[in-house]
Enzyme design. Structure first.
Site, PDB file in Angstrom:
ATOM      1  N   GLU A  24      14.635  11.525  50.028  1.00 17.42           N
ATOM      2  CA  GLU A  24      13.557  12.719  49.995  1.00 17.42           C
ATOM      3  C   GLU A  24      12.600  12.379  50.882  1.00 17.42           C
ATOM      4  O   GLU A  24      12.096  11.670  51.149  1.00 17.42           O
ATOM      5  CB  GLU A  24      12.518  12.573  48.633  1.00 17.42           C
ATOM      6  N   HIS A  82       7.981  18.251  50.329  1.00 14.69           N
ATOM      7  CA  HIS A  82       8.877  17.106  49.569  1.00 14.69           C
ATOM      8  C   HIS A  82      10.290  17.797  49.317  1.00 14.69           C
ATOM      9  O   HIS A  82      10.305  18.978  48.903  1.00 14.69           O
ATOM     10  CB  HIS A  82       8.205  16.224  48.757  1.00 14.69           C
ATOM     11  N   HIS A  84      13.762  17.483  47.453  1.00 19.13           N
ATOM     12  CA  HIS A  84      14.153  16.781  46.497  1.00 19.13           C
ATOM     13  C   HIS A  84      16.080  17.295  45.985  1.00 19.13           C
ATOM     14  O   HIS A  84      16.024  18.119  46.245  1.00 19.13           O
ATOM     15  CB  HIS A  84      12.979  16.590  45.563  1.00 19.13           C
ATOM     16  N   ASP A  94       7.063  15.213  39.607  1.00 17.64           N
ATOM     17  CA  ASP A  94       6.022  16.536  40.256  1.00 17.64           C
ATOM     18  C   ASP A  94       5.021  16.458  39.581  1.00 17.64           C
ATOM     19  O   ASP A  94       3.808  16.677  40.094  1.00 17.64           O
ATOM     20  CB  ASP A  94       6.877  17.218  41.529  1.00 17.64           C
TER      21      ASP A  94
HETATM   22 ZN   LIG Z   1      10.677  16.725  44.167  1.00 17.35          ZN
END
Ligand SMILES: [Zn+2]
Length: 136
Positions: A24, A82, A84, A94
């Protein structure tokens, strides 16, 4: 409420995500609030110290340095980016961290389908923040 980015900033974030995939990617976004919009003027890529494909964490010293530099340059913290491997919306993890980061805008890139979206949690209410990308 909207998040303003340039196409160059967006390309930087996408490139970083592609480069370190499947880990990530993460970055800090700084800039200014102008007329109720978040205008990003600085993107600081943060290495994912977890080197994880499902979690991200930035080095605290690097985060501190980025905030210090932004402060000196009179830039405000706007939010976090970010990538993912899930849809471009906050995961349960999150959401947990969104509560800790206050009203920061979370810009999320799905490494599954390339979609990107921004979110903000205010008073425990999750809402999407419109993305406005300026082509330059
Ligand atoms: Zn995430």
């Amino acid at each position: 409420m909207a998040l303003r980015l340039t196409s160059v900033q967006l390309r930087l974030l996408r490139d970083e995500s592609r480069k370190i995939h499947p880990i990530e990617a993460c970055a800090l976004l700084f800039g200014r609030r102008i007329d109720g919009e978040f205008v990003v003027t600085r993107v600081v890529i943060m290495p994912n110290v977890l080197e994880s494909c499902i979690r991200f964490e930035a080095d605290p010293q690097m985060v501190f340095n980025a905030f210090e530099q932004a402060d000196q340059d009179e830039l405000q913290f706007i939010g976090l980016f970010h990538s993912h491997p899930a849809p471009a919306s906050p995961s349960e993890v999150d959401l947990k961290y969104m509560r800790l980061w206050g009203e920061a805008v979370w810009l999320i890139l799905s490494s599954n389908d390339g979609n990107i979206a921004a979110f903000q949690l205010t008073d425990n209410d999750l809402h999407e923040v419109a993305l406005k990308v300026e082509a330059i």
